[in-house]
Design an enzyme around this catalytic site. Sequence first.
Site, short mmCIF file in Angstrom:
data_model
loop_
_atom_site.label_atom_id
_atom_site.label_comp_id
_atom_site.label_asym_id
_atom_site.label_seq_id
_atom_site.Cartn_x
_atom_site.Cartn_y
_atom_site.Cartn_z
N GLY A 128 18.88 4.78 27.62
CA GLY A 128 17.58 5.14 27.05
C GLY A 128 16.46 4.62 27.94
O GLY A 128 16.69 3.80 28.82
N GLY A 147 12.27 3.31 27.71
CA GLY A 147 11.15 3.01 26.82
C GLY A 147 9.98 2.56 27.69
O GLY A 147 10.05 1.53 28.32
N PHE A 205 8.00 1.47 30.52
CA PHE A 205 8.37 1.19 31.92
C PHE A 205 9.78 0.64 32.01
O PHE A 205 10.18 0.10 33.02
CB PHE A 205 7.39 0.16 32.51
CG PHE A 205 5.97 0.66 32.48
CD1 PHE A 205 5.08 0.21 31.52
CD2 PHE A 205 5.56 1.63 33.39
CE1 PHE A 205 3.79 0.68 31.48
CE2 PHE A 205 4.26 2.12 33.34
CZ PHE A 205 3.37 1.65 32.39
N ALA A 206 10.53 0.77 30.91
CA ALA A 206 11.85 0.13 30.91
C ALA A 206 12.96 1.16 30.99
O ALA A 206 12.79 2.31 30.57
CB ALA A 206 12.02 -0.66 29.62
N LYS A 207 14.06 0.72 31.57
CA LYS A 207 15.28 1.52 31.58
C LYS A 207 16.28 0.64 30.82
O LYS A 207 16.32 -0.58 31.07
CB LYS A 207 15.68 1.71 33.05
CG LYS A 207 16.77 2.66 33.32
CD LYS A 207 16.87 3.04 34.82
CE LYS A 207 16.71 1.88 35.79
NZ LYS A 207 16.93 2.27 37.18
N VAL A 208 17.03 1.20 29.89
CA VAL A 208 18.02 0.40 29.16
C VAL A 208 19.40 0.90 29.54
O VAL A 208 19.67 2.10 29.40
CB VAL A 208 17.81 0.48 27.64
CG1 VAL A 208 18.82 -0.38 26.90
CG2 VAL A 208 16.40 0.05 27.28
N LYS A 218 17.94 -4.32 29.41
CA LYS A 218 16.64 -3.67 29.60
C LYS A 218 16.14 -4.12 30.96
O LYS A 218 16.05 -5.32 31.23
CB LYS A 218 15.68 -4.11 28.49
CG LYS A 218 14.34 -3.41 28.48
CD LYS A 218 13.55 -3.79 27.23
CE LYS A 218 12.15 -3.20 27.25
NZ LYS A 218 11.39 -3.55 26.02
N ASP A 228 4.74 -2.38 15.23
CA ASP A 228 5.16 -1.03 15.61
C ASP A 228 6.42 -0.63 14.85
O ASP A 228 7.36 -0.10 15.42
CB ASP A 228 5.39 -0.96 17.14
CG ASP A 228 5.41 0.49 17.64
OD1 ASP A 228 5.88 0.71 18.76
OD2 ASP A 228 5.00 1.37 16.87
C1 LIG Z 1 12.39 4.68 22.27
N1 LIG Z 1 12.37 3.23 22.48
C2 LIG Z 1 10.99 2.78 22.72
C3 LIG Z 1 13.20 2.84 23.63
C4 LIG Z 1 14.68 3.06 23.37
C5 LIG Z 1 15.45 2.56 24.59
C6 LIG Z 1 16.95 2.72 24.40
C7 LIG Z 1 17.44 2.09 23.11
N2 LIG Z 1 18.87 2.33 22.85
C8 LIG Z 1 19.29 3.65 22.70
O1 LIG Z 1 18.44 4.59 22.79
N3 LIG Z 1 20.60 3.95 22.44
C9 LIG Z 1 21.06 5.34 22.25
C10 LIG Z 1 21.63 2.97 22.41
C11 LIG Z 1 21.16 1.56 22.44
C12 LIG Z 1 22.11 0.57 22.23
N4 LIG Z 1 21.75 -0.71 22.23
C13 LIG Z 1 20.47 -1.07 22.45
C14 LIG Z 1 20.13 -2.43 22.43
C15 LIG Z 1 18.85 -2.82 22.65
C16 LIG Z 1 17.88 -1.82 22.90
C17 LIG Z 1 16.48 -2.22 23.10
C18 LIG Z 1 15.62 -1.37 23.76
C19 LIG Z 1 14.29 -1.75 23.94
CL1 LIG Z 1 13.22 -0.69 24.78
C20 LIG Z 1 13.82 -2.99 23.47
O2 LIG Z 1 12.52 -3.35 23.64
C21 LIG Z 1 14.70 -3.83 22.82
CL2 LIG Z 1 14.13 -5.34 22.20
C22 LIG Z 1 16.03 -3.47 22.62
N5 LIG Z 1 18.18 -0.51 22.93
C23 LIG Z 1 19.43 -0.11 22.70
C24 LIG Z 1 19.80 1.27 22.67
C25 LIG Z 1 16.60 2.47 21.90
C26 LIG Z 1 15.12 2.28 22.14
#
Ligand SMILES: CN(C)C[C@H]1CC[C@H](N2C(=O)N(C)Cc3cnc4ccc(-c5cc(Cl)c(O)c(Cl)c5)nc4c32)CC1
Length: 336
Positions: A19, A21, A23-26, A41, A133
């Site tokens: 995913g 978010g 400026f981030a890539k996860v 992240k 948020d």
């Molecule tokens: C739409 N958002 C602003 C960003 C989106 C980024 C990928 C995320 N994700 C996904 O989209 N999956 C489909 C799987 C997934 C699995 N584990 C995750 C564990 C942590 C996070 C995470 C992401 C961000 Cl940007 C954070 O600040 C924190 Cl504290 C945690 N994202 C995860 C994540 C969901 C949110």
Amino acid sequence: KENEFSVLEGFYLIHETIGRGGFAKVKKATHILTGERVAIKILDKAALGDDLPRVKQEIETLKFLNHPHICQMYQTFDTDRKIFIVMEYCQGGELFDYIVQRDRLTEVEGRRIFRQIASAVAYCHQKGVVHRDLKPENILLDSENNVKLIDFGLCANSTNCHKVELETCCGSPAYAAPELIKGERYIGTQADVWSLGVLLYALLNGFLPFDDANLGILYKKIQIGKYEEPRWLSEGSKNILRCMLQIDPKYRVSVDQLLNHTWCQEGSQEPLPLVDTDDSMNVVDNDVIRLMAANIGVQPELLKSRLSLVNYDKYELATYFLLLRRKQKTGVQIFR
Ligand SMILES: CN(C)C[C@H]1CC[C@H](N2C(=O)N(C)Cc3cnc4ccc(-c5cc(Cl)c(O)c(Cl)c5)nc4c32)CC1
């Protein structure tokens, strides 16, 4: 390309991007020592520019939030160009998709999810943190469909609350409280409770209480505060929604009052984590310490003192958290 992750070599195996978010890539990753799955992240400092303080804010906040329904940070470190935040992996993805797949949740399922979200928010408020948020996109689910609150990039605490301007703090208009939209001075905890009301409405109905493609009209609707109550809503759920969607914040319930509302107490409930769960940060788990100490060949006391510094740039703190999580999930027997 590959050298941008060399700092992770030997510690984490990097898999695909799950995913993006801001400026981030996860990325999905594996914590090598335990074989446990994590999410990393990755932020590019140059691309962040003056958003860097917001990221530092999220990291500092995640450091002292330790709650079963808040996405746990395991380790964080940076190189000259990148910032890495290693977090708990949430198998179930976003709550938003969970609702869309089902149209809307039953009252029983909606209550279970809402109570977990409210307990995470109550914990944040008790620690002096407001999220600012709250919306389904920022609520993830783990493999058992338990809630994990994420994205504290917009949050405020007692130090930075006066600094953040209006435009950066009303994350998503549909979930923003009337007082926040008016640009008045507002109390973050009360704005969070309004967002919780919009969230519960979306859980139980599958659509938003206030919605419009035109931002100006949307703001008007929020300030008038009138919303439809579909026939499938029970009296109890209509009541608790009214307590949260009060346009005047002084009539709005607090999140602690929410958890004691009869609607939340109905039905068979699994016990909610006690709000002050962060004492688990200090009392380290002796089974995990013993296993780790034996594994790396040091005295448990030495390892305990090293971990109690809770220094998040240490790989072994991530190891401790992941083994503790495995013990909580699968029970003690694997540690004896
Ligand atoms: C739409 N958002 C602003 C960003 C989106 C980024 C990928 C995320 N994700 C996904 O989209 N999956 C489909 C799987 C997934 C699995 N584990 C995750 C564990 C942590 C996070 C995470 C992401 C961000 Cl940007 C954070 O600040 C924190 Cl504290 C945690 N994202 C995860 C994540 C969901 C949110």
